[in-house]
Design a protein around this motif. Sequence first.
Motif, PDB file in Angstrom:
ATOM      1  N   UNK A 174     -19.515   3.000  22.754  1.00  0.00           N
ATOM      2  CA  UNK A 174     -19.817   1.811  21.810  1.00  0.00           C
ATOM      3  C   UNK A 174     -18.093   1.242  20.917  1.00  0.00           C
ATOM      4  N   UNK A 175     -17.835   2.906  20.210  1.00  0.00           N
ATOM      5  CA  UNK A 175     -16.660   2.829  19.409  1.00  0.00           C
ATOM      6  C   UNK A 175     -15.303   2.156  19.643  1.00  0.00           C
ATOM      7  N   UNK A 176     -15.322   2.246  21.076  1.00  0.00           N
ATOM      8  CA  UNK A 176     -13.990   1.605  22.170  1.00  0.00           C
ATOM      9  C   UNK A 176     -14.261  -0.319  21.544  1.00  0.00           C
ATOM     10  N   UNK A 177     -15.576  -1.244  22.058  1.00  0.00           N
ATOM     11  CA  UNK A 177     -15.716  -2.325  21.585  1.00  0.00           C
ATOM     12  C   UNK A 177     -15.962  -2.983  20.810  1.00  0.00           C
ATOM     13  N   UNK A 179     -13.665  -0.889  17.777  1.00  0.00           N
ATOM     14  CA  UNK A 179     -12.475  -1.150  17.592  1.00  0.00           C
ATOM     15  C   UNK A 179     -11.910  -2.277  18.454  1.00  0.00           C
ATOM     16  N   UNK A 180     -11.580  -2.388  19.741  1.00  0.00           N
ATOM     17  CA  UNK A 180     -11.266  -3.919  20.124  1.00  0.00           C
ATOM     18  C   UNK A 180     -11.386  -5.388  19.868  1.00  0.00           C
ATOM     19  N   UNK A 181     -13.060  -5.093  18.940  1.00  0.00           N
ATOM     20  CA  UNK A 181     -13.428  -6.346  18.157  1.00  0.00           C
ATOM     21  C   UNK A 181     -13.257  -6.639  16.773  1.00  0.00           C
ATOM     22  N   UNK A 195     -15.572   3.209  12.097  1.00  0.00           N
ATOM     23  CA  UNK A 195     -16.407   3.257  13.166  1.00  0.00           C
ATOM     24  C   UNK A 195     -16.848   4.130  13.259  1.00  0.00           C
ATOM     25  N   UNK A 196     -17.974   4.788  13.813  1.00  0.00           N
ATOM     26  CA  UNK A 196     -18.974   5.852  14.389  1.00  0.00           C
ATOM     27  C   UNK A 196     -18.525   6.148  15.497  1.00  0.00           C
ATOM     28  N   UNK A 197     -18.357   7.931  15.366  1.00  0.00           N
ATOM     29  CA  UNK A 197     -17.317   8.519  16.936  1.00  0.00           C
ATOM     30  C   UNK A 197     -15.893   8.179  16.918  1.00  0.00           C
ATOM     31  N   UNK A 198     -15.927   8.031  15.231  1.00  0.00           N
ATOM     32  CA  UNK A 198     -13.612   8.186  15.553  1.00  0.00           C
ATOM     33  C   UNK A 198     -13.262   8.844  14.014  1.00  0.00           C
ATOM     34  N   UNK A 199     -11.911   9.398  14.930  1.00  0.00           N
ATOM     35  CA  UNK A 199     -11.214   9.986  12.948  1.00  0.00           C
ATOM     36  C   UNK A 199     -10.289   8.901  13.321  1.00  0.00           C
ATOM     37  N   UNK A 259     -19.398  10.338  11.607  1.00  0.00           N
ATOM     38  CA  UNK A 259     -20.554  11.288  12.197  1.00  0.00           C
ATOM     39  C   UNK A 259     -20.234  10.346  14.170  1.00  0.00           C
ATOM     40  N   UNK A 260     -20.349  10.887  14.288  1.00  0.00           N
ATOM     41  CA  UNK A 260     -20.636  10.598  16.232  1.00  0.00           C
ATOM     42  C   UNK A 260     -21.218   8.973  16.517  1.00  0.00           C
ATOM     43  N   UNK A 261     -21.033   8.716  16.941  1.00  0.00           N
ATOM     44  CA  UNK A 261     -21.579   7.300  17.468  1.00  0.00           C
ATOM     45  C   UNK A 261     -22.888   7.669  18.794  1.00  0.00           C
TER      46      UNK A 261
END
Length: 636
Positions: A174-177, A179-181, A195-199, A259-261
């Motif tokens: 989820x997070x990678x998509x 960020x990529x967008x 983005x949830x699931x990121x630092x 927070x986590x994804x």
Amino acid sequence: MNGFLPISKKDMEARGWEQLDFIFVSGDAYVDHPSFGPAILCRLLEKHGYKVGIIPQPDWHSTRDFNRLGKPRLGFLVSAGNMDSLLNKFTASRKVRHQDAYSPGGKAGFRPERATIVYCNRLRELYHDVPIIIGGIEASLRRLAHYDYWSNSVRRSILVDSQADLLIFGMGERALLEIAADLQQGVAVENIQDVQGTCYRVPNMDYVWDHLPLPSFDEVAHSKKKFAEAFKLEYLEQDPIRGRKLAQQNDEWCVVQNPPARPLTEAQMDEIYDLPYMRTWHPIYDKDGGVPAIQEVQFSLVSQRGCFGGCNFCAIISHEGRIIQRRSHESLIREAKILTQQKGFKGYIHDVGGPTANFRRTSCDGQLARGTCRGKPCLSPIPCKNLVVDHSDYIKLLRELRQLPGVKKVFIRSGVRFDYLMLAKDDFLEELCKYHISGQLKIAPEHVSDRVTRMMGKSNRKVYQAFAEHFRKMNERLGLKQYLVPYFMSSHPGSELSDAIELAEFIRDMGYHPQQVQDFIPTPGTLSTAMWYTGIDPLTGEKVYTAKSYEEKLMQRSLMQYWLPKNQAIVRKALRLAHREDLIGFDRKCLVRPEGAENKKKAGEAKGFPHKQKRNGGRKPAGTNKQKPREKRVRR
């Protein structure tokens, strides 16, 4: 073009690509299989229209390998691999391992220590302006200030030490998509902060709003009490729905953890596992005999993610989370049909499961709406009153898989939670014994001392004994000879020498001879590691004893295999230190003989202690291999 993702300029040219959007730098060899994180993430990006290449196990001694695919348009993705690079290299006693299952030919030495940091620093030498996003288990569990067992020190967030721009923790799809967008739309990487699931990094807490501040790196590095306090706050907020944003000052940078994804839906899980994987290692490894890690998963099915078991020594809570995310039956059946057509498939699906095989649903019905309960375990040591115990979906799935043409047997080899199984009122144990194991069932009680199992977050000795009896009776009713193979752990926080002796006596009484035993390794991100380092249970403030000296850890480990000749001397020393000389002698209850008695067969027999004891009343010990039939005598 061979169907694999590009690993060279030649591969890019074959696809007609001049520049890649993303380049994935991995500490593992390239295996294009859905059990390997880089393959999943790269295939997912590919499906969403991005041009992706992989640099597997680059030579870190120079920048040459890191420039193999040129400069990416959107960013570098960096992971140490499927394991923390230090855990991959060193044992619990800090000895160097000589094998690496994720490298060609199983040979060690293809990745550096602290691979994430080393790779990022090399990339920064080449490209100062390209976004670097780190992830994988190493980055995920080191995302905030953490205790590092191998250097015996508290280290800063890996986001600071690596000079990366963003860190993805947990399962990163989820997070990678997202960020990529954002990068595709021209958003500067330093502005991607929601983005949830990121630092991400900011200069100080004045740049953060609506957050929960953690004690700083400087505080936790100099105070074990502060470390425990920070860990508790972080641990309790590991929920994608109710979790809060955290912030911790790490020297010149403030690391902010969102927070986590949110959990993946069933449709999203299906999308990930339906991607066009090659399901094997890249051909460049053929000359080395391939990559050994694929052997355990090549003909297995991942049916779900997440675990609500609550083992304190396990990193799953901090990485995959407690909320179960599962695939549909249709997706799993599609993959099973693919397996039946694979080279080398002999009719056996080796596993259908996840972190815990028999967790195919959320632990209660309200989690997807309100999140998991803060500070309240679902299963152990005491099951929650709202816990829903239901194997019906799993049983249905297994029955469907068994009926597929070309499938002879479906095994379950990922962990089965026997305490959850004992609460069930369905037919899962019968199905398990009748169809899904072959002679042995591996389970993990981990310990038998109530003090230790409480610190582990595991069920107690009585639950395990009840299950063992239930398992025995079920196999007796089915007319099967099948055995339990229990796994135990030494030197876990809370385990004193008396607890290790209690475990040894239990092993003796049950007739077990464990061939594999595990010494607790303090890995970043777990509650048990925080206990081991601080001597405090962060959740309760209770003081916890920890065995840290090499000799005591060796004692506890050796007691689990007290019958081995190499362990006799250290076991005797442990027993005398604990004032348990009653276990040294020739009686059947004794663990070892006195010094000098090993070769005195006659002296032993004279005292009623046969040279070769028949343990467990002469019955075959549970968990051992089946006895070989006697050879027929041939008349001459």
